[in-house]
Enzyme design. Structure first.
Site, short mmCIF file in Angstrom:
data_model
loop_
_atom_site.label_atom_id
_atom_site.label_comp_id
_atom_site.label_asym_id
_atom_site.label_seq_id
_atom_site.Cartn_x
_atom_site.Cartn_y
_atom_site.Cartn_z
N ASP A 33 32.17 44.41 41.43
CA ASP A 33 33.42 44.07 41.69
C ASP A 33 34.65 44.87 42.80
OD1 ASP A 33 32.84 42.50 38.28
OD2 ASP A 33 32.94 41.83 40.54
N PHE A 139 39.04 42.81 34.32
CA PHE A 139 38.63 43.70 33.44
C PHE A 139 37.42 42.94 32.99
CE2 PHE A 139 42.28 46.45 33.10
CZ PHE A 139 43.49 44.89 33.77
N GLY A 141 34.87 42.70 29.45
CA GLY A 141 34.80 43.11 27.72
C GLY A 141 35.19 41.24 27.23
N ASP A 167 31.08 34.04 36.31
CA ASP A 167 30.82 35.51 36.22
C ASP A 167 32.30 35.97 34.81
OD1 ASP A 167 32.08 38.10 38.25
OD2 ASP A 167 31.21 37.65 36.07
N GLY A 168 31.99 36.75 33.80
CA GLY A 168 32.77 36.43 32.17
C GLY A 168 32.43 35.97 31.64
C1 DX5 Z 1 35.52 40.15 35.54
C2 DX5 Z 1 34.83 40.24 36.41
C3 DX5 Z 1 33.24 39.96 36.15
C4 DX5 Z 1 33.39 41.02 35.45
C5 DX5 Z 1 32.26 40.91 33.78
O1 DX5 Z 1 37.03 40.38 36.61
O2 DX5 Z 1 35.33 39.66 38.43
O3 DX5 Z 1 32.46 39.99 37.29
O4 DX5 Z 1 32.75 42.60 35.86
O5 DX5 Z 1 32.40 41.09 33.03
P1 DX5 Z 1 31.78 40.71 31.78
O6 DX5 Z 1 30.70 40.75 31.28
O7 DX5 Z 1 32.57 41.85 30.12
O8 DX5 Z 1 32.79 39.84 31.02
#
Ligand code: DX5
Length: 212
Positions: A33, A139, A141, A167-168
């Protein structure tokens, strides 16, 4: 063919190195990221640190940045194979896609939960993947937003052959609903590293996509 791709979101080289050393034993692809503090309210480490990590896995770069064009050549130069930019960024999507292709990387386009699907429809035939955000980016979590699966279903209907990443907020509990909606690549971040046993959590995610 479904797959799980881990996401690493960090501003610390030591954390990047620690996580990549673990993940490259488990997976061929790692998503990094990249955040500029403008498109999203957070800042990550930059291309120089990512270039130093020398991962055995292929790197997919998730550009959560206002001006993705400026990041394409530098990340191509460190060997990234895919660059995913946000439709919410300021640059012209056609120019970004063209720049990614000219840098011999695979182009991907990402869309945030509040953004209407119509915004990316003109570009779906020009990219290899579409990244549907399950949270508002910036972020790890955060809690998954189920309504984002409506976008997944709609894209699958329009372009069944297009690879859809989500994603997310991904974990084994919501995983089956993502696969059922048509997600091909499940991006997982904090779930893998919570309470320490990465291999166990990785295996649980693999269970979600087994026999799919
Ligand atoms: C969110 C990012 C994601 C994140 C996913 O801003 O783009 O790629 O790293 O993390 P989790 O799976 O904890 O939501």
């Amino acid at each position: 063919m479904k797959s799980v791709v881990p996401s690493v979101l960090t501003k610390s080289y030591d954390e990047l190195d620690r996580k990549v050393r673990i993940l490259e034993q488990l997976t061929k692809v790692i998503q990094i990221d990249i955040m500029d503090g403008e498109l999203v309210p957070n800042i990550s480490l930059g291309v120089d640190e990512v270039g130093k990590v020398n991962s055995k896995s292929k790197l997919e770069i998730h550009l959560m940045v206002k001006n993705p064009k400026a990041y394409i050549k530098p990340f191509a130069n460190i060997g990234a194979f895919r660059a995913i930019f946000h439709i919410e960024s300021d640059d012209n999507p056609l120019e970004v896609i063209d720049e990614i292709k000219k840098s011999n990387m695979e182009p991907g386009i990402a869309i945030n939960p509040p953004t209407p699907l119509e915004k990316i429809l003109p570009f779906l035939s020009l990219v290899n993947v579409v990244l549907v955000m399950g949270v508002n980016p910036g972020f790890q979590g955060q809690k998954f937003i189920p309504e984002t699966l409506d976008k997944v279903r709609a894209i699958k209907k329009i372009r069944p052959e297009l690879i859809i990443e989500l994603d997310g907020g991904v974990n084994p509990e919501i995983g089956p609903s993502l696969v059922e909606a048509g997600v091909d690549i499940l991006n997982v971040g904090s779930y893998l590293f919570k309470d320490g046993d990465v291999k166990d959590h990785w295996d649980r995610m693999q269970e979600v996509i087994k026999n799919q």
